[in-house]
Design an enzyme around this catalytic site. Structure first.
Site, short mmCIF file in Angstrom:
data_model
loop_
_atom_site.label_atom_id
_atom_site.label_comp_id
_atom_site.label_asym_id
_atom_site.label_seq_id
_atom_site.Cartn_x
_atom_site.Cartn_y
_atom_site.Cartn_z
CD GLN A 17 -2.75 1.33 2.45
OE1 GLN A 17 -3.32 2.45 2.37
NE2 GLN A 17 -2.98 0.23 3.29
CD GLU A 139 -1.70 2.05 8.21
OE1 GLU A 139 -1.28 2.50 7.13
OE2 GLU A 139 -1.89 2.97 9.21
CG ASP A 168 0.62 0.82 4.69
OD1 ASP A 168 1.99 1.00 4.81
OD2 ASP A 168 -0.11 -0.07 4.80
N GLY A 247 -8.13 20.04 19.51
CA GLY A 247 -7.39 21.27 19.60
C GLY A 247 -8.08 22.07 20.56
N GLY A 248 -8.10 23.41 20.44
CA GLY A 248 -8.72 24.21 21.70
C GLY A 248 -10.26 24.45 21.74
N1 COA Z 1 11.88 -10.03 -9.31
C1 COA Z 1 12.64 -11.10 -8.38
N2 COA Z 1 12.44 -10.54 -7.24
C2 COA Z 1 11.75 -9.57 -6.71
C3 COA Z 1 10.88 -8.84 -7.51
C4 COA Z 1 11.32 -9.15 -9.03
N3 COA Z 1 10.16 -8.25 -9.65
N4 COA Z 1 10.24 -7.82 -6.64
C5 COA Z 1 10.43 -8.23 -5.56
N5 COA Z 1 11.37 -9.30 -5.64
C6 COA Z 1 11.88 -9.80 -4.24
C7 COA Z 1 12.86 -8.99 -3.37
O1 COA Z 1 14.09 -8.79 -4.05
C8 COA Z 1 12.96 -9.55 -2.15
O2 COA Z 1 13.94 -10.60 -2.21
P1 COA Z 1 15.13 -10.58 -1.25
O3 COA Z 1 14.58 -10.77 0.22
O4 COA Z 1 15.92 -11.93 -1.66
O5 COA Z 1 16.14 -9.62 -1.47
C9 COA Z 1 11.68 -10.33 -2.09
O6 COA Z 1 11.02 -10.08 -3.28
C10 COA Z 1 10.58 -9.74 -0.94
O7 COA Z 1 10.76 -8.33 -0.73
P2 COA Z 1 10.12 -7.82 0.65
O8 COA Z 1 10.04 -6.30 0.49
O9 COA Z 1 11.05 -8.31 1.82
O10 COA Z 1 8.57 -8.54 0.65
P3 COA Z 1 7.93 -9.02 2.08
O11 COA Z 1 6.78 -9.48 1.40
O12 COA Z 1 8.92 -10.05 2.91
O13 COA Z 1 7.76 -7.77 3.02
C11 COA Z 1 6.92 -5.65 3.59
C12 COA Z 1 6.76 -6.80 2.94
C13 COA Z 1 5.91 -4.81 3.28
C14 COA Z 1 6.98 -5.92 5.20
C15 COA Z 1 8.50 -5.08 3.35
O14 COA Z 1 8.63 -4.87 2.10
C16 COA Z 1 8.74 -3.74 4.01
O15 COA Z 1 8.89 -3.59 5.36
N6 COA Z 1 8.64 -2.57 3.33
C17 COA Z 1 8.91 -1.35 3.66
C18 COA Z 1 7.97 -0.55 4.72
C19 COA Z 1 6.73 -0.79 3.92
O16 COA Z 1 6.56 0.15 3.00
N7 COA Z 1 5.77 -1.12 4.46
C20 COA Z 1 4.14 -1.00 4.28
C21 COA Z 1 3.80 -1.84 3.12
S1 COA Z 1 2.16 -1.35 3.00
#
Ligand code: COA
Length: 426
Positions: A17, A139, A168, A247-248
């Site tokens: 998001q 979030e 988010d 607020g106030g």
């Molecule tokens: N091709 C190949 N690999 C891909 C890819 C693509 N097109 N797009 C993503 N990936 C891979 C990434 O390289 C990563 O691999 P790695 O861990 O081996 O480096 C993997 O997909 C997963 O990415 P990640 O961001 O770790 O996803 P997740 O599902 O484990 O975590 C979140 C999700 C949201 C918790 C995390 O992305 C996060 O903390 N983001 C920052 C904060 C944020 O925006 N949070 C709110 C989200 S609404």
């Protein structure tokens, strides 16, 4: 008509998001947003909370309007080659992967800079530099770590998260502003820069009134909080203040006619000082205009429960819409508690483009939120979200200028996944 961000091209590496809200805003302002997704999988939200079998979820469609989708396996050498070619053609790379993921793909800041020194790299992370920098965040984690949860809810209840996605979508908004500012600065410097927005920081920015109150607490009780009038002592941290106004000008949620059956038959009522005399007239307490216990705001603070009780006996005799109409005639600030059903059925919101009905080839028509920011010279037309990989071939040919042989070579390498989803007649 031209659009504010015409000519700006965004390499959109966002998912879930926070990042997608940012790039959707940029797309609404006219940027060409190219969403990069993993072949066969795509943004995880495509399949989350699905309501129509086999079709992209509302979670996805409502966050990815006006974008193009290309599928690229960033870990495949040919996929990396395509990504690097795109970096050379784009102005901004936006991402919200877990900390370190972009570097692990080989797209470090230094490498991106070497490919395109004008590129702006914009990131959402859960936390800024510090003890939690490496943490994954969603979030509600941000709402808790940014101070919102500890200050939301009832004093005698547990901390609460709010339905507004301040972690988010709130951080997505912050990031979008940072990107536009960086694009503006690039006009004079010619250089790109990094734009970082941490979700904890974004939530705290939206919660600043509570940090204000934390500091005021050192100088005495917070008199506009209900607990002051109730004689309950304050601790050393800002308490939860239920529906007290931030607020106030003291405010409360008050019952309206039908509250026994309808959980949303309530109105938010603000006893704004400049209209106090009108409030007294409307509720039938003209004596309060001159009574020293009620006439001045400071005198009213210890009596808020009594005052709002009296006002509520007036609101309970009206529906929330009747009360709203009468109070507005007197310029008394108030607002009905609107359910999502009432909002979705409000045609005036469609007339302004705040809500939009969008046709979609696989899920049928759906309602989404339009651009809440209206520019007079850059109107927003909401276009449905792309199917997974819908524009892969188009982008390779039109943006990167690849010929058939090159496209076939990349397709054969597996870097793009299977052929894109077929679109039924729209
Ligand atoms: N091709 C190949 N690999 C891909 C890819 C693509 N097109 N797009 C993503 N990936 C891979 C990434 O390289 C990563 O691999 P790695 O861990 O081996 O480096 C993997 O997909 C997963 O990415 P990640 O961001 O770790 O996803 P997740 O599902 O484990 O975590 C979140 C999700 C949201 C918790 C995390 O992305 C996060 O903390 N983001 C920052 C904060 C944020 O925006 N949070 C709110 C989200 S609404």
């Amino acid at each position: 008509m031209s659009k504010a961000l015409d000519g700006v091209r965004i390499l959109d590496f966002t998912h879930v998001q926070s990042g997608p809200t940012c790039t959707q805003l940029l797309a609404w302002f006219g940027a060409d947003v190219i969403k990069v997704e993993r072949p066969g999988v795509g943004d995880i939200t495509r399949g989350q909370l699905q309501d129509v079998k086999g079709a992209d979820s509302l979670y996805f469609t409502m966050l990815n309007s006006n974008k193009r989708s290309i599928t690229i396996d960033s870990k495949n050498p040919k996929g990396k080659e395509v990504l690097e070619a795109l970096i050379k053609q784009c102005d901004v790379l936006v991402e919200n992967f877990a900390p370190g993921a972009l570097d692990r793909m080989g797209l470090t800041w230094a490498h991106v800079q070497s490919l395109n020194p004008r590129m702006i790299v914009a990131s959402v992370k859960g936390f800024g530099p510090g003890p939690y920098a490496d943490c994954k965040v969603y979030e509600n984690v941000a709402q808790c770590a940014g101070g919102a949860a500890s200050t939301t809810g009832f004093r005698d209840g547990i901390p609460l998260v709010t339905g507004a996605q301040i972690g988010d979508s709130g951080t997505g908004l912050h990031l979008a502003l940072g990107i536009v500012a960086a694009l503006f600065q690039r006009e004079t410097t010619g250089r790109g820069q990094k734009v970082d927005a941490a979700m904890q920081d974004g939530v705290l920015n939206l919660c600043r009134v509570k940090l204000r109150d934390q500091q005021r607490l050192a100088h005495g009780p917070l008199k506009e909080y209900s607990q002051f009038g109730e004689g309950i002592e304050f601790g050393d941290a800002v308490p939860r203040a239920a529906n007290d106004s931030g607020g106030g000008q003291p405010g409360r949620i008050l019952k309206c006619k039908g509250w026994e059956q309808d959980g949303n038959a309530y109105i938010y009522f603000i006893t704004q000082a400049p209209v106090w005399e009108k409030i007294c007239d409307v509720i039938g307490e003209p004596g309060w205009k001159t009574d020293p216990d009620y006439a001045k705001p400071a005198a009213r603070l210890p009596r808020l429960n009594e005052i709002f009780g009296r006002i509520e006996s007036w609101t309970m005799a009206k529906t929330k819409f009747e009360a709203m109409q009468i109070l507005n005639e007197y310029d008394i600030p108030c607002g009905p508690i609107l359910s999502m059903k009432e909002i979705a059925e409000d045609e005036s919101l469609y007339a302004t483009g705040t809500l939009v009905r969008v046709p979609h080839p696989t899920r049928g028509e759906y309602i989404t939120v339009g651009n809440p920011i209206k520019l007079s010279d850059s109107p927003t037309e909401v276009v449905r979200s792309p199917l997974l990989g819908e524009h892969t071939q188009e982008i390779l040919r039109d943006v990167l200028g690849f010929n058939d042989a090159k496209v076939d070579e990349i397709q054969a390498s597996g870097a793009l996944g299977d052929a894109p989803q077929r679109i039924a007649a729209e």
